[in-house]
Structure formats: C-alpha cells, structure tokens
Design an enzyme around this catalytic site. Structure first.
Site: not given
Length: 651
Positions: A390-392, A463
């Site tokens: 999920v960060d990317d 993020r």
C-alpha cells in the site's frame, strides 16, 4: 518577521539555483522507458550469502567474487567484524557470514583483516551464538548439525489460516522465505563446496558438543514455552504419515511455482536464493526453464562496478520512480517552474511505465483476509504481482493524481479501492497484509529476529491517509478518521512518531505531518504542535537534521553525529506541511541543503537511511539523497509564491 528570522532568511536565488541543478541531475538519471531506479544497499549479509550460494551450487565466478571480496573488506568495521549499518556496533551473524564468504573467496585466515574478524567473533560468543538464518547457512555446509536449527516441519504449509502456526499468519517476506526453506530443512542437503572450505575456527565450543542451540532471545514467556514445544516436536516429526508429508511437499512446491516470476519468489533475495537451492536439491536441471528463471532473478540483483561488486536485497524501481516523479513534478510547477513542458513529457513516460505495472488481475496473498477485494496496487519491484504494497500504491497514486487526474482516473480509482480495503481493524495499515499482528508468533524459536509479522505502522498509514485525503472523496472520511485516530494513539511521548520503513523518528514524523495537513487537521492541534517542537529541538547547529539507525536500538531519537541531506529534507518537508515554511528552522534547513549540494546538483551521504527489520536488517536507498532534497527545496520555493501558503498535496 522578527530580526532573528530575517538573519536566517535564505537567499531565494540560492534556492532557485539549487532546484535547477538538482532537477537537471535527477532528470539525467531517468531511464529511456521513463522509470528511475537507484541502488538499494543492505549490509554484508546479502553479498556474503550470494558467495555462499555460488559455492553451494559449484557455480563459482572468480572475477565476480573477487570484486565482492573488495566490497566486504571495505565495509569491515573498526571492531573487526561487520555492522548492520554505517558506524553500527559489531553484529555476530553478519560477521560470521562475511568471514565465511571471504574465506570462500580465498582470503588467508591469517591475513590481518581475517584475524581481527575471527577474534571479534570468538569474543562475542562464537558462531554457535549466531542467529537462526546464519545457523541454517552453516548447516547447509555441514558446519553445524541440523538440530542447531529450530524444528520447522514442512507440514506447516498445510495449516489453514485459522491455525496459530499457519504461514498465512506470517508476513509476506516470512512466508516466501519459509516456503522454499522448508524443502531445504526437510531434505537437509550438503553444499557441493568444491574448495572444501570450512570455518570451525569460528566456534568457541565444537558444534558436536553444543547442547543449547535453541536458547532465545526470550522476549516473553511465549519464547520459553515455544522452546519446550520445539523439543517436544522433534521426535514426533519423523513419524508424520508419509502421505501427509508428500502432500506437504507438493503443496509447498505449488505455492512457490504459482508465485515464481521473472522477479523471483517474493522478489527478495533470501526467498529467491532458497528457490535456486530448492530446485538443485529436487534434482531439477540448471537448464530447466524454472531453474533458469530463478537463477536469473538472483543475478539481476547484482551491482557490479569497476573495482567492487555487491548483491542487493531487492530492487526498488516503482518506489524510486514514484518519489523521483513527485520531486520532478514539484520542481516543474509553480510560477518559477523548471522546464515545465519538457518535465511533464518526461513524467508522462514515467506515468505510462507505472500504469503498465499496476496489478489488476492477480489476487495476491493479501486476499486470504479479504477475498472479495479487487486487486489494484503496485509492487515495490519490477515484478512481484502476488505482493503489492500500500505504501508504493499510495505514492504512485498521488503522483498520477497530481499529473492528470482525469487521464489516470481508472488507475487511481482501483488503487483507492484497494487501499481502503486493506485497512486493518485498528485503523492503520500494514505494508502488505491486513491485521498481520499475531504478536506471539514473533516469539517462536525460528523468529529470533523478531520480524515475522507485518502489523500496521504509522508511516505506511500516514501515506494511505495522504493519498485518500488528496483525492478528497467525501465517502472516505470515516476511513481517514479511523486512520488519524490510530496515528494519534501512536504518538511518542517526545512528540515524534516511529518510522518503521525509514530512519526513524524524523521519517515517521514527516510522514504523519504531511498526512495530518492534507486531511485537514488544524495546524494548532496539540499533537502537531508537539511534533513541531520535537523536530525543532533536534535540529543541528549547522541547520540540518540527522538520525542514527541506533535509534531503533534505544539510542536518542532524531540524533546523529552529522546532518544528512535526506533527513534534513524530511524534517523541512514535515514542518512546511504544517505551515512553518517561514520559521527559522526551515530557513536554516534550506540553507544547509543549498550549501551541501555539489557542483553537479547532487548530494552525498554514507549513512543508512532506512530499515528492513528494526535491530536486524537496515537499508541504504541511494536515491533518497537526490530526490528528497529536490522535493524540499522546490516545495519551499513554491510556497513562497503560493496564494494560500499551504501545502495542498499529500506528499
């Protein structure tokens, strides 16, 4: 503005020159197809294991290994062994592997650097006290008996999600490493080791005489309980019915091969190397397409230079492209935009490259907890479809939204849907899984590193909030509110936030302040005020910020012996996100960044700036020191001419 602030006011011309130079330098690093990728360096363990892998297989490459030897000798510490990060303390397991690899390469054990390493290893308890993964490497070479390794029956792969010891309760990286490793532990192969290299000189007690291989560290009563369970299971495992055992092997191989791609299993070195050895142990020829693909994936991790070489733990093209794109976008917008038309054309190539890599048709392991959710994320690497994060996804989504929200609407909406569906029950987000927080598993003997899980973390959660808040869908307010509630509860006493994936409290605090701003939390909220006060309190005399990886091990938060461009950029970006762009702290930070830049428009820093697993595995992103300072300087420049004076994006 007060006289004090005026004295620290940074020259706008200096900022503009720094932005232009950095924009040019970063632009030159973009690949022809539109993406960016920088080196991703870990510690001595990965290149050392790579050398051991080649000798396990009898696929020795003398020139390459000599270059790896140069690298390993260069990073040897003053204490005689090897550390997990720049200037870190002696690490026993890394040192054992590095010594073994250098001896494999041909270093004389009586050479000064080898004598110092051996003395340090023996002083710290000898190789018998190294961690589980190191003892597995030693067992593969016959240096220790297999009972030096915790019992890991391959039948684990048959356990359903609801079973306590199920691999589905472990993190993605643990799951992929364990799967192929279980084949090795079951078959108990012996490395070919064509040069007959052994390291018995690293043991204080001969391995045959060691009686307490499994002895902690015990971080709770669970640890002692599981150690007793380990002893109880050992005599039982050989009597598991053959039919169940055979089924477990088939299930394991199927698990591996379903997830195998050009990026390798899980696209991380340990699981990729285990697959290579697994195929050799199973008798699969080296020219079999599966073995060829697995081997090539490992080779693609190499960084080979004129005088030295090392093996990366993985590659970071999607992450690097998303962050580089955001930095270039910031520089190319506003009244003083740098080469707007040319930059937007270059970024469209990056966006096209990213859109092609969105995972839309593979339900990865994350679906075990949310089977009805449609895929829509991005992975960190070139190819890792079963394990998007999920960060990317949030970073790429924010870039695509800033560039062309209508054109990118389908990709953005699928990313939004997936991220919302990946929120854990406590309101936060883990990187790869939902509610992957069965803490007791971190106390099993196999998990002496304490990094078996992927629970929600503040930086990743921030993020996701930034992305959703930037999109601004009213129906997402409850999701964002839950996320903010989670973040509020996680604030440290100091006012900072922990950084799980970047070093450390500066990274976590910057991430949160960006999210709170775009989510509309008032800048005078007490938690923001406390965070600002903390950031300003740890600023260095030269105007910069720095933080030691030792902060993961109890050292003071936000402190290092020198300022670093990356962490100065994070700190100033965090302060600017909550309206402090005219503060003395930000002015001094900008001055530091302009003065630290070289003539080519780039920055330099040696210390590690990220973490794989706190206390266990640290990372150095070579791109951070280029795109984060550009982002910070460009943001400062843009805010100076902004009508609102407010950061209007999530990152």
């Amino acid at each position: 503005m007060s006289a004090t602030l005026s004295r620290h006011k940074i020259d706008a011309t200096a900022v503009e020159q720094a932005v232009k130079a950095s924009h040019t330098a970063l632009g030159k690093r973009q690949k022809e197809d539109g993406h960016w990728v920088f080196e991703l360096e870990a510690d001595a363990t990965i290149p050392a294991e790579y050398v051991l892998l080649r000798h396990f297989l009898d696929r020795i490459d003398e020139p390459l290994e000599q270059k790896i030897g140069v690298y390993l000798r260069r990073i040897q510490g003053v204490h005689g062994g090897w550390s997990l990060y720049t200037d870190g303390k002696f690490d026993l397991s890394a040192s054992v592997k590095a010594y073994f690899a250098l001896k494999m390469i041909g270093d004389d054990i009586n050479a000064p650097h080898m004598r110092r390493a051996r003395a340090a290893i023996l002083q710290h308890g000898g190789a018998e006290r190294s961690n589980v993964f190191t003892r597995i490497q030693l067992a593969l070479y016959g240096e220790v008996p297999w009972h030096a390794v915790p019992v890991m029956p391959i039948e684990l792969m048959l356990l359903p999600r609801k079973a306590f010891f199920s691999v589905w309760n472990m993190s993605y990286w643990s799951r992929t490493v364990i799967a192929s490793l279980l084949i090795l532990v079951t078959r108990k192969p012996l490395a070919i080791n064509p040069r007959g290299v052994h390291v018995q000189e690293l043991f204080k007690t001969p391995p045959a005489q060691v009686k307490d291989w499994i002895r902690g560290p015990y971080r709770s009563i669970w640890g002692r309980l599981f150690t007793y369970l380990d002893k109880a299971l050992r005599p039982v495992v050989p009597h598991i019915p053959r039919s169940i055992h055979a089924k477990a092997i088939r299930t394991t191989i199927q698990f591996v091969e379903e997830r195998l791609s050009a990026g390798g299993l899980g696209a991380i070195y340990p699981s990729m190397a285990n697959v290579v050895m697994m195929y050799r142990v199973m008798g699969v020829p080296d020219d079999d397409p599966r073995a060829v693909e697995a081997w090539q994936a490992v080779q693609d991790l190499l960084v080979v230079k004129d005088d030295e070489a090392y093996c990366q733990p993985c590659v970071s093209p999607v992450w690097d492209t998303g962050l580089s794109g955001l930095a270039m976008m910031e520089a190319a917008t506003g009244p003083k935009a740098v080469q707007n038309a040319e930059t937007m054309a270059a970024l469209e190539k990056a966006a096209s490259w990213l859109r092609e890599r969105q995972i839309l048709d593979v339900k990865g392991d994350w679906a075990i907890n949310t089977p009805h959710l449609r895929p829509g994320g991005w992975a960190f690497q070139y190819k890792n479809d079963y394990y998007p994060d999920v960060d990317d996804t949030a970073v790429v989504g924010m870039l695509l939204h800033r560039m062309a929200p209508e054109k990118n609407a389908p990709a953005i909406e699928r990313a939004r849907e997936w991220i919302i569906g990946m929120q854990s029950s406590n309101g936060g987000w883990g990187a790869f899984d939902i509610d992957n927080d069965l803490e007791a598993l971190n106390h099993i003997p196999f998990s002496d590193h304490g990094a078996l899980l992927d629970p929600p973390t503040v930086d990743v959660s921030a993020r996701c909030i930034s992305f959703l808040a930037q999109l601004g869908h009213p129906e997402d307010k409850d999701v964002i509110r839950k996320g903010i509630d989670y973040i509020r509860k996680e604030q440290e006493v100091s006012g900072s936030w922990f950084g799980r994936w970047g070093t450390n409290y500066i990274y976590g605090t910057w991430s949160v302040l960006c999210a709170l701003n775009i989510a509309g939390v008032p800048h005078d909220d007490p938690m923001i005020q406390r965070a600002v006060a903390w950031l300003e309190s740890v600023q260095n005399d030269d105007g910069g910020w720095g933080e030691d990886c030792a902060s993961y091990e109890g050292a003071p938060q936000g402190v290092y012996k020198e300022s670093l461009p990356t962490q100065t950029a994070w700190a100033t970006l965090g302060l600017m996100a909550v309206g402090r762009q005219e503060s003395e702290a930000v002015q001094r930070g900008m001055a530091y960044l302009t003065q630290a830049q070289d003539e080519a428009g780039e920055w330099h820093e040696a210390p590690y700036n990220a973490v794989g697993f706190p206390k266990v595995f640290y990372l150095r992103y070579h791109g951070y020191k280029q795109f984060f300072p550009l982002m910070a300087l460009s943001r400062y420049r843009n805010l100076a001419s902004s009508n609102s004076g407010r950061v209007e994006y999530g990152f």
